[in-house]
Write a protein that holds these residues in place. Structure first.
Motif, PDB file in Angstrom:
ATOM      1  N   MET A   1       0.871  -1.188   0.000  1.00 55.59           N
ATOM      2  CA  MET A   1       0.000   0.000   0.000  1.00 55.59           C
ATOM      3  C   MET A   1       0.900   1.228   0.000  1.00 55.59           C
ATOM      4  N   ASP A   2       0.709   2.077  -0.995  1.00 59.13           N
ATOM      5  CA  ASP A   2       1.525   3.291  -1.092  1.00 59.13           C
ATOM      6  C   ASP A   2       0.667   4.404  -1.678  1.00 59.13           C
ATOM      7  N   THR A   3       1.274   5.462  -2.172  1.00 59.75           N
ATOM      8  CA  THR A   3       0.487   6.593  -2.694  1.00 59.75           C
ATOM      9  C   THR A   3      -0.340   6.195  -3.914  1.00 59.75           C
ATOM     10  N   GLU A   4       0.164   5.222  -4.686  1.00 63.00           N
ATOM     11  CA  GLU A   4      -0.575   4.745  -5.867  1.00 63.00           C
ATOM     12  C   GLU A   4      -1.780   3.896  -5.448  1.00 63.00           C
ATOM     13  N   ASN A   5      -1.608   3.189  -4.355  1.00 63.82           N
ATOM     14  CA  ASN A   5      -2.650   2.264  -3.890  1.00 63.82           C
ATOM     15  C   ASN A   5      -2.827   2.502  -2.385  1.00 63.82           C
ATOM     16  N   PRO A   6      -3.440   3.655  -2.013  1.00 63.78           N
ATOM     17  CA  PRO A   6      -3.437   4.055  -0.601  1.00 63.78           C
ATOM     18  C   PRO A   6      -4.302   3.164   0.291  1.00 63.78           C
ATOM     19  N   PRO A   7      -3.971   3.135   1.582  1.00 67.72           N
ATOM     20  CA  PRO A   7      -4.785   2.350   2.521  1.00 67.72           C
ATOM     21  C   PRO A   7      -6.097   3.071   2.869  1.00 67.72           C
ATOM     22  N   GLN A   8      -7.134   2.285   3.145  1.00 67.60           N
ATOM     23  CA  GLN A   8      -8.412   2.863   3.589  1.00 67.60           C
ATOM     24  C   GLN A   8      -8.834   2.152   4.870  1.00 67.60           C
ATOM     25  N   VAL A   9      -9.479   2.924   5.773  1.00 63.92           N
ATOM     26  CA  VAL A   9      -9.830   2.384   7.090  1.00 63.92           C
ATOM     27  C   VAL A   9     -11.326   2.112   7.166  1.00 63.92           C
TER      28      VAL A   9
ATOM     29  N   TYR B   1      -7.296  -1.817   4.677  1.00 67.97           N
ATOM     30  CA  TYR B   1      -7.056  -2.603   3.461  1.00 67.97           C
ATOM     31  C   TYR B   1      -6.714  -1.639   2.330  1.00 67.97           C
ATOM     32  N   SER B   2      -6.205  -2.170   1.222  1.00 68.68           N
ATOM     33  CA  SER B   2      -5.804  -1.291   0.115  1.00 68.68           C
ATOM     34  C   SER B   2      -7.019  -0.850  -0.699  1.00 68.68           C
ATOM     35  N   THR B   3      -6.907   0.336  -1.305  1.00 66.62           N
ATOM     36  CA  THR B   3      -7.984   0.895  -2.134  1.00 66.62           C
ATOM     37  C   THR B   3      -8.339  -0.089  -3.246  1.00 66.62           C
ATOM     38  N   LYS B   4      -7.308  -0.653  -3.859  1.00 64.90           N
ATOM     39  CA  LYS B   4      -7.499  -1.576  -4.982  1.00 64.90           C
ATOM     40  C   LYS B   4      -8.391  -2.754  -4.564  1.00 64.90           C
ATOM     41  N   ALA B   5      -8.093  -3.347  -3.416  1.00 66.29           N
ATOM     42  CA  ALA B   5      -8.852  -4.510  -2.938  1.00 66.29           C
ATOM     43  C   ALA B   5     -10.294  -4.120  -2.623  1.00 66.29           C
ATOM     44  N   LEU B   6     -10.453  -2.957  -1.973  1.00 63.04           N
ATOM     45  CA  LEU B   6     -11.789  -2.534  -1.544  1.00 63.04           C
ATOM     46  C   LEU B   6     -12.657  -2.140  -2.745  1.00 63.04           C
ATOM     47  N   GLU B   7     -12.024  -1.528  -3.754  1.00 64.90           N
ATOM     48  CA  GLU B   7     -12.779  -1.157  -4.966  1.00 64.90           C
ATOM     49  C   GLU B   7     -13.304  -2.406  -5.668  1.00 64.90           C
ATOM     50  N   GLU B   8     -12.440  -3.414  -5.768  1.00 62.45           N
ATOM     51  CA  GLU B   8     -12.855  -4.668  -6.417  1.00 62.45           C
ATOM     52  C   GLU B   8     -13.999  -5.325  -5.643  1.00 62.45           C
TER      53      GLU B   8
ATOM     54  N   GLY C   1     -15.971  -9.833   9.523  1.00 63.69           N
ATOM     55  CA  GLY C   1     -17.298 -10.052   8.926  1.00 63.69           C
ATOM     56  C   GLY C   1     -18.185  -8.808   8.931  1.00 63.69           C
ATOM     57  N   LEU C   2     -17.675  -7.669   9.399  1.00 64.24           N
ATOM     58  CA  LEU C   2     -18.446  -6.416   9.435  1.00 64.24           C
ATOM     59  C   LEU C   2     -18.845  -6.006   8.012  1.00 64.24           C
ATOM     60  N   VAL C   3     -20.099  -5.582   7.851  1.00 63.98           N
ATOM     61  CA  VAL C   3     -20.571  -5.119   6.534  1.00 63.98           C
ATOM     62  C   VAL C   3     -20.759  -3.610   6.612  1.00 63.98           C
ATOM     63  N   CYS C   4     -20.222  -2.890   5.607  1.00 66.23           N
ATOM     64  CA  CYS C   4     -20.405  -1.432   5.566  1.00 66.23           C
ATOM     65  C   CYS C   4     -20.428  -0.967   4.121  1.00 66.23           C
ATOM     66  N   SER C   5     -20.741   0.296   3.937  1.00 62.61           N
ATOM     67  CA  SER C   5     -20.806   0.850   2.579  1.00 62.61           C
ATOM     68  C   SER C   5     -19.439   1.429   2.216  1.00 62.61           C
ATOM     69  N   TYR C   6     -19.144   1.441   0.907  1.00 61.14           N
ATOM     70  CA  TYR C   6     -17.860   1.978   0.438  1.00 61.14           C
ATOM     71  C   TYR C   6     -17.698   3.442   0.851  1.00 61.14           C
ATOM     72  N   THR C   7     -18.837   4.143   0.968  1.00 61.26           N
ATOM     73  CA  THR C   7     -18.787   5.576   1.307  1.00 61.26           C
ATOM     74  C   THR C   7     -18.365   5.807   2.760  1.00 61.26           C
ATOM     75  N   GLU C   8     -18.449   4.746   3.574  1.00 60.96           N
ATOM     76  CA  GLU C   8     -18.085   4.896   4.997  1.00 60.96           C
ATOM     77  C   GLU C   8     -16.566   4.797   5.224  1.00 60.96           C
ATOM     78  N   LEU C   9     -15.851   4.438   4.184  1.00 63.22           N
ATOM     79  CA  LEU C   9     -14.400   4.257   4.345  1.00 63.22           C
ATOM     80  C   LEU C   9     -13.695   5.600   4.492  1.00 63.22           C
ATOM     81  N   VAL C  10     -12.618   5.588   5.265  1.00 61.03           N
ATOM     82  CA  VAL C  10     -11.817   6.803   5.455  1.00 61.03           C
ATOM     83  C   VAL C  10     -10.411   6.533   4.919  1.00 61.03           C
ATOM     84  N   LYS C  11      -9.929   7.469   4.120  1.00 58.28           N
ATOM     85  CA  LYS C  11      -8.588   7.315   3.534  1.00 58.28           C
ATOM     86  C   LYS C  11      -7.528   7.535   4.630  1.00 58.28           C
ATOM     87  N   ALA C  12      -6.517   6.665   4.655  1.00 62.86           N
ATOM     88  CA  ALA C  12      -5.411   6.841   5.620  1.00 62.86           C
ATOM     89  C   ALA C  12      -4.182   7.340   4.868  1.00 62.86           C
ATOM     90  N   TYR C  13      -3.304   8.039   5.581  1.00 62.32           N
ATOM     91  CA  TYR C  13      -2.098   8.581   4.938  1.00 62.32           C
ATOM     92  C   TYR C  13      -0.844   8.002   5.600  1.00 62.32           C
TER      93      TYR C  13
END
Lengths: 242, 429
Positions: free
Chosen positions: B378-386, B393-400, B415-427
């Motif tokens: 996970m880096d600037t090209e594929n940033p982590p999301q919380v 997890y990585s943006t790439k994995a979560l988008e897929e 096993g937690l279920v949430c919406s993609y919009t609830e994710l927060v980008k980490a730096y």
């Protein structure tokens, strides 16, 4: 330039120090010496102490008769002590041990180090005489058990047994054990132990006094220039270098 | 291609090893253009070239000595014949016997002898020499053959070489031979060299120092140069065995002949061992008791192995250990010892953890975040999301995942279920 000035200053300081040292002329010094009184009895006691400690029994006996100075131990014991010393010096260690025990059995009982050194000397003599089997048996029976009890004895034992590995002692790193000096060292240790057992000092007082004289002169040299005794054998006063 | 010595190898030869070995065999083909990328990897191949080269030199020296001995015997024979007042028949017989002697040398493969021209010429051509020069050549070729296209095959061969090296050092000779044969690696491993060591090791394990002493005599000058104590220690052990057998007088005679010459340099050890004469084999004095223990023979085996490796320019530890330690120390981080360490990490396994215990941690200047799902960085090209539960997890994995599940995200660990919009980008700082 500054270095030159520094050296000049140092030279000046040295000269000032020399100038500040008190100069005592021969005349003054001899006058001071003549004012010191030493009793003849004290001198005689010092001489007797020297003769007794060094074991000159006949000279001590004659000196007693001529000067009336009584020795502080029985002169007969000197003969015994010198016999022990002579036995060690000539390599008859067994004989020496026997004589020490006749003189005072406590000497060796209370001095394990001395006893070990005598036994070590005995082993050295066996090796010197090429009695290899006897030397081995003696080391196993007498020295090894003592070595186990004491680390310093163990090291001495190792050095001594190592002599067996060298046919040519001139190439042996521990060859000095076979020198006469080793016998003298052991003899001197026995002599000192016997004197101590007789409540007598190990060393004569006269050499100690001479050491004190030299020590006092060395200290006085820092403070004064005076007629010095440089040669103890002549005791001549030598004028100070001005 | 000059070989750098390994940290615990010792490249004492002044000349670059490969250059010298090449000179003795055929001229080398031009170097592969891929070699610069492989340089780092090839630095670890120091002993791969050094061992056969040292073996080759040793054979040359031995042959040279044998030749000189025979030659001086023949020359002195001729000189004697010239000086003696021989009849023509006797002279012919004498010369014939010398000719036979030289022809015997020729059969051994050392010389050619041309009697007609009375020329004696030395031929460096014994079979052993030839084979060893060939082995140097094969190994150089093998190193040259390493390039990007066949790297996986080349590495596979290297792995087998490392395993054979390990087996040989651990005295698993038969296994080593089997693996080398089945993988066709005979020229790339040092079985013949280790066979020489095996004889000595087997003898030492049977409490026999004779082969080890013979080995010391063969390599006397080189052992002396490296200030080796091997011969001295063997002699001490032989002395101890005489004392153990209560042959004290023989022990003393032995000491005078073989131990006394070491007195100038090793007096401390010498004294200690000679003192066993006074303490005997059943002593309870710990200083000497240890000298009679069987493990002294194990020390001698270890000492021999070390001297043997030094002599041939080998690393003192098996290559397998060195590679494993290098790899493990590169991977070792404090995280490896935590319970949630990923199973893909070798250090999640107890066996590897034990091996890595004495090694330093890898020097990581920056944290590297690896996605639990894709195993990608996970880096600037594929940033982590919380996720709302705190897992990253990585943006790439979560988008897929969102694509597949109509914008829904399911945490693979809780096993937690949430919406993609609830994710927060980490730096990553």
């Amino acid at each position: 330039m500054s270095l030159f000035l520094l050296e000049i200053r140092q030279l000046a300081e040295i000269e000032a120090m020399a100038a500040s040292k008190k100069l005592i002329t021969r005349e003054e010094w001899e006058k001071k010496l003549s004012d010191v009184k030493i009793r003849k009895e004290d001198m005689n006691k010092l001489v007797m102490n020297f003769l007794v400690t060094e074991g000159y029994v006949e000279a001590a006996e004659k000196f007693r008769m001529e000067s009336g100075t009584e020795p502080d131990i029985d002169l007969a014991t000197i003969t015994d002590r010198m016999a022990v010393k002579k036995a060690v010096q000539s390599g008859n260690v067994e004989d020496a041990i026997e004589k020490v025990n006749d003189l005072n059995p406590e000497i060796l009982d209370t001095n394990p180090q001395l006893f070990f050194h005598l036994q070590q000397q005995r082993l050295i003599e066996l090796i010197r005489n090429g009695k290899v089997e006897e030397a081995l048996e003696f080391a196993q029976e007498e020295l090894a058990p003592r070595g186990e009890e004491n680390q310093s004895f163990l090291e001495e034992l190792e050095r001594t047994v190592a002599l067996l590995a060298f046919e040519d002692v001139s190439n042996c790193p521990v060859g000095e054990l076979l020198d006469i000096s080793q016998r003298l060292k052991t003899a001197s240790e026995v002599n000192a132990a016997i004197l101590t057992s007789q409540s007598h000092e190990k060393d004569p007082k006269l050499p100690s006094l001479l050491k004190m004289l030299l020590c006092a002169q060395n200290q006085l040299d820092e403070k004064a220039a005076y007629p010095r005794v440089n040669d103890l054998s002549t005791a001549t006063l030598e004028d100070p270098a001005v | 291609m000059e070989m750098d010595s390994l940290p615990n190898g010792n490249n004492t030869a002044g000349t670059p090893i490969s250059a010298t070995a090449t000179a003795t065999a055929n001229p080398a083909p031009p170097q592969s253009s891929n070699l610069p990328q492989l340089t780092e990897s090839l630095k670890l191949e120091h002993q791969f070239l050094r061992v056969p080269f040292e073996h080759y030199k040793k054979t040359l020296r031995a042959n040279h000595r044998a030749v000189e001995k025979e030659m001086s015997a023949v020359i002195s024979g001729v000189t004697e014949a010239a000086a003696a007042d021989l009849s023509p028949d006797d002279a012919v017989n004498h010369l014939n016997s010398l000719v036979c002697r030289l022809q015997g040398l020729k059969r051994k493969g050392f010389y050619s002898f041309d009697f007609l021209f009375a020329v004696l010429s030395l031929e460096e051509g014994s079979r052993a020499e030839h084979l060893q020069a060939q082995k140097c050549r094969v190994r150089l070729d093998h190193l040259e053959s390493a390039d990007a296209e066949n790297m996986s095959e080349w590495n596979n061969t290297r792995m087998k070489r490392i395993l054979v090296d390990y087996m040989l050092r651990m005295s698993y000779y038969d296994t080593a031979v089997k693996l080398a044969k089945s993988s066709n690696l005979q020229d790339l491993v040092d079985i013949d060299v280790f066979q020489e060591a095996k004889k000595v090791i087997d003898a030492l394990q049977n409490k026999d120092v004779a082969p080890a002493l013979a080995w010391c005599a063969d390599n006397k000058s080189r052992l002396k140069k490296s200030k080796s104590k091997m011969e001295f220690q063997l002699r001490l052990q032989e002395f101890i065995e005489l004392v153990r057998a209560e042959n004290n007088l023989r022990a003393i005679t032995y000491a005078r002949k073989y131990l006394a010459p070491w007195g100038a340099t090793h007096m401390k050890e010498l004294q200690r061992v000679i003192a066993t004469l006074a303490f005997k084999r059943d002593t309870e004095c710990s200083t000497y008791k240890v000298l009679f223990e069987a493990k002294q023979w194990d020390y001698l085996v270890d000492q021999f192995k070390q001297e043997f490796c030094k002599l041939y320019g080998m690393t003192l530890e098996p290559l397998l250990n060195i590679y494993l330690q290098a790899g493990l120390s590169a991977l070792k981080t404090p995280y490896c010892y935590e319970d949630d360490c990923t199973k893909e990490d070798p250090l999640s396994q107890e066996a590897f953890r034990t091996l890595a215990m004495p090694l330093p941690y890898s020097k990581q200047h920056h944290s590297k975040l690896v996605c639990y799902i894709t195993k990608e960085l996970m880096d600037t090209e594929n940033p982590p999301q919380v996720l709302p539960n705190g897992y990253v997890y990585s943006t790439k994995a979560l988008e897929e995942m969102a694509k597949k599940n109509n914008g829904r995200i399911i945490c693979p660990r809780t096993g937690l279920v949430c919406s993609y919009t609830e994710l927060v980008k980490a730096y990553i700082s």
